[in-house]
Design a protein around this motif. Structure first.
Motif, PDB file in Angstrom:
ATOM      1  N   ARG A  19       0.834  -1.214   0.000  1.00  0.00           N
ATOM      2  CA  ARG A  19       0.000   0.000   0.000  1.00  0.00           C
ATOM      3  C   ARG A  19       0.865   1.260   0.000  1.00  0.00           C
ATOM      4  O   ARG A  19       0.520   2.264  -0.622  1.00  0.00           O
ATOM      5  CB  ARG A  19      -0.914   0.021   1.222  1.00  0.00           C
ATOM      6  N   LEU A  20       1.963   1.202   0.736  1.00  0.00           N
ATOM      7  CA  LEU A  20       2.850   2.367   0.815  1.00  0.00           C
ATOM      8  C   LEU A  20       3.471   2.659  -0.560  1.00  0.00           C
ATOM      9  O   LEU A  20       3.599   3.818  -0.963  1.00  0.00           O
ATOM     10  CB  LEU A  20       3.922   2.103   1.879  1.00  0.00           C
ATOM     11  N   ASP A  21       3.833   1.593  -1.277  1.00  0.00           N
ATOM     12  CA  ASP A  21       4.390   1.788  -2.629  1.00  0.00           C
ATOM     13  C   ASP A  21       3.368   2.463  -3.549  1.00  0.00           C
ATOM     14  O   ASP A  21       3.704   3.364  -4.318  1.00  0.00           O
ATOM     15  CB  ASP A  21       4.814   0.442  -3.228  1.00  0.00           C
ATOM     16  N   GLU A  22       2.133   2.017  -3.443  1.00  0.00           N
ATOM     17  CA  GLU A  22       1.083   2.626  -4.267  1.00  0.00           C
ATOM     18  C   GLU A  22       0.875   4.089  -3.880  1.00  0.00           C
ATOM     19  O   GLU A  22       0.634   4.950  -4.742  1.00  0.00           O
ATOM     20  CB  GLU A  22      -0.235   1.872  -4.086  1.00  0.00           C
ATOM     21  N   TYR A  23       0.976   4.358  -2.589  1.00  0.00           N
ATOM     22  CA  TYR A  23       0.782   5.728  -2.098  1.00  0.00           C
ATOM     23  C   TYR A  23       1.891   6.646  -2.619  1.00  0.00           C
ATOM     24  O   TYR A  23       1.630   7.746  -3.115  1.00  0.00           O
ATOM     25  CB  TYR A  23       0.767   5.699  -0.570  1.00  0.00           C
ATOM     26  N   ILE A  24       3.123   6.167  -2.543  1.00  0.00           N
ATOM     27  CA  ILE A  24       4.251   6.972  -3.023  1.00  0.00           C
ATOM     28  C   ILE A  24       4.122   7.213  -4.535  1.00  0.00           C
ATOM     29  O   ILE A  24       4.374   8.315  -5.023  1.00  0.00           O
ATOM     30  CB  ILE A  24       5.593   6.290  -2.655  1.00  0.00           C
ATOM     31  N   GLU A  68       1.358   7.396  -6.209  1.00  0.00           N
ATOM     32  CA  GLU A  68       0.273   8.379  -6.388  1.00  0.00           C
ATOM     33  C   GLU A  68       0.776   9.795  -6.087  1.00  0.00           C
ATOM     34  O   GLU A  68       0.444  10.764  -6.791  1.00  0.00           O
ATOM     35  CB  GLU A  68      -0.898   8.012  -5.468  1.00  0.00           C
TER      36      GLU A  68
END
Lengths: 289, 289
Positions: free
Chosen positions: B245-250, B252
Motif C-alpha cells: 500500500r505504501l508503494d502505491e501511495y508513493i 500516487e
C-alpha cells in the motif's frame, strides 16, 4: 465600526466573515457579490450580508473595505475588473491561501489610490459554500497579514480591525514565508489526503475495504473533501513551495518504507518523534483541542 | 450473559471492552490483568473490571472468554505462557490489528482444548491507555472476526455475543483479506500521518510554521499520536500488506508531483476523484459523521 464592507465571493470564508461582522454589529452595511446562482439570496437569508449586488461597480462603490474571498486565480481577473471601479481611499484585501502571487497581481493591476494588503485567516472546514458559514469560524484563530514595503498603513489597520472584530489573532509576516509555511501545514496535508483516498479507493477490493474504514480513515481523509477549485488554484500559484514540501514528504515515506521492509524495530523512533512534535504543537494550540 | 471474562491488557481497547461489558451487566465477573504499574487499580476505579489479578494463572482459571488486548507481538509470548494455564473449554480471542500472524501463533502455541478466533473491533482514539476507555467506543462500529477452517463454532459464537453486547456489528472475513484491507485504511494512514508530521516538523522554520497550523493540520496529524508500540508491532507483523500500500501511495504522490510541476490544471480531476470516493464512503458510514 465599519461603514460599508463589500465581500466578493460568498463561500465558507466570505460568508463566515459576513456573519461574524453582522453578529458583532460592526458594519453599517455588508454588501455581498457572488456570481453563483442563488448564492447571494442564501447569504442574505442566513444573515451573512445586509444587501446583495449583482453589479460589481455598485457593489464596491464607496466601500471602506473590499474583501475578495474567491479562489486564487479569480482574484487576478477581479483586480483588473475592479481597477476602474474602486473609490479612492478604499482598502482592498483578500483571504486566499497563497500570498506572493496575489501581491504581484495587486501591484500590477490595482490603482495607487486604493490600498491593498494580503490576508489569510487560518480557519476552514472540509465543507464549502455559504451554507457552511459560521460566525465563530475565526474565533481565536491566527489571521495572517502580509504587508510589503509599499503597503499603506491604513490597509494594515483596517484588516487588523476586521480580524479583531471576528475574534481572530493578527500575525504579520512576509508573503514568501507565509507561502512556504502554509505549503507545509495546509497544502501538503491536502495533497497527502487526496493521494491517500485515491490510493485506497482505486483498489479492486475498495468496496469491502470501505466497510472497515473508521474514524482514523475519516480524519486522515477529511482534507480531501476541500474545495477542489480552491486547491487547484493554490497548486497553480504556490507551486515551488508545495513541490519542495512534497519532495521532502516522499523522501520521508521512502525512508519509512526502507525500515518497514527491513523489519527494523527502530521505526518506533520515527513514531515517537512525530508524537512529540504533535504534542508540542498541541501545547501551542489549546484552542484547537 | 457471560460468567467469567478475563481481559489481558487494559489499554484503550481492553478498558473500553471492560466498561461496555460491565455497563451492560453482561458478565458475572470481568477479571483484569495488566503488567503496567497501577493500570489494574485505575481500571477498577473507573469500573472497567470487577477484579484485578496479578497472577496470570489465577486470572484465566475457569474463564469463559479470555480477551487479549495487548500490542501484537506480546500476544505471541502470552499464547506460550497461557498454553498450560487455560481451562479446557475456554474461548480465547484478541483485538489486534493484524490477524494472519496471530492465527499462526495460536495454531502453533495454543492447546486443542481451547478454542481461538481472531477479532478486531474497528474503533480507536488517538489517545491510549485505560484513562481514555469509553463504554460507547464500539457502538455501531464494525467488529471483524477472522475464522479459519479449523475454528470451532463456539469461539465465533462467544465473540459474536461479545460484539453484540458492546454494540458493534460483526463482520466475518478471511484473515489475509482483513490484513490487506486494514493496511489500506488504518496502517497506511498512520504512516502517512507520521511522515507528514516529521516532514514539516523537521524544517528549520517549524516553530513559526507551527503557529499557523490549524484544524486541517490537526486532523491530518491526528493518527501520528497513536500508540507507538502498537504500531511498531503492526509494522513488524503486517509488513507485506503495508509495504504494498505504501508503494502505491508513493506512486500516487509522485504522479501528483508531476502534475504540480507542470502546472497542469487537470490535477483537479484527482481532487474530484478523492472527493467522490470519500463521499461514497461517508454514505456507507453515517454513524461516523
Amino acid at each position: 465600526m465599519f461603514q460599508r464592507v463589500t465581500i466578493i465571493g460568498l463561500g465558507l470564508i466570505g460568508g463566515s466573515i459576513g456573519l461574524a461582522l453582522r453578529k458583532a454589529e460592526a458594519a453599517r452595511e455588508v454588501v455581498g457579490y457572488d456570481m453563483g446562482k442563488g448564492v447571494c439570496d442564501r447569504a442574505r437569508q442566513i444573515g451573512a450580508i445586509s444587501q446583495a449586488s449583482t453589479d460589481l461597480a455598485d457593489a464596491v462603490r464607496n466601500a471602506e473595505l473590499v474583501i475578495l474571498a474567491t479562489p486564487v486565480r479569480t482574484i487576478s481577473h477581479l483586480f483588473q475588473q475592479l481597477a476602474p471601479l474602486l473609490t479612492p481611499g478604499t482598502v482592498v484585501t483578500d483571504v486566499a491561501s497563497t500570498k506572493a502571487q496575489i501581491i504581484g497581481w495587486a501591484e500590477e493591476f490595482l490603482p495607487h489610490h486604493v490600498a491593498f494588503v494580503g490576508g489569510h485567516p487560518m480557519a476552514g472546514k472540509e465543507i464549502s459554500g455559504v451554507e457552511a458559514a459560521d460566525a465563530t469560524l475565526f474565533y481565536k484563530r491566527i489571521y495572517c497579514v502580509t504587508p510589503t514595503a509599499h503597503t499603506q498603513p491604513v490597509a494594515i489597520q483596517k484588516v487588523s480591525t476586521l480580524a479583531e472584530i471576528i475574534g481572530a489573532r493578527i500575525r504579520l509576516l512576509d508573503a514568501h514565508d507565509h507561502d512556504r509555511q502554509v505549503a507545509a501545514i495546509s497544502h501538503l496535508p491536502f495533497l497527502a489526503s487526496v493521494a491517500l483516498v485515491n490510493t485506497v479507493g482505486s483498489e479492486p477490493d475498495w468496496s469491502d475495504t470501505a466497510i472497515l474504514a473508521s474514524t482514523g480513515f475519516r480524519d486522515a481523509s477529511r482534507l480531501a473533501e476541500g474545495n477542489s477549485v480552491m486547491y487547484r488554484d493554490i497548486c497553480l500559484t504556490n507551486t515551488d513551495a508545495i513541490t519542495h514540501r512534497l519532495d521532502e514528504y516522499i523522501a520521508e515515506l521512502n525512508s519509512l518504507r526502507d525500515q518497514l521492509v527491513e523489519h527494523d524495530p527502530t521505526i518506533i523512533e520515527k513514531f515517537l518523534q512525530s508524537q512529540q512534535t504533535r504534542r508540542q504543537w498541541q501545547e501551542m494550540h489549546k484552542e484547537l483541542s
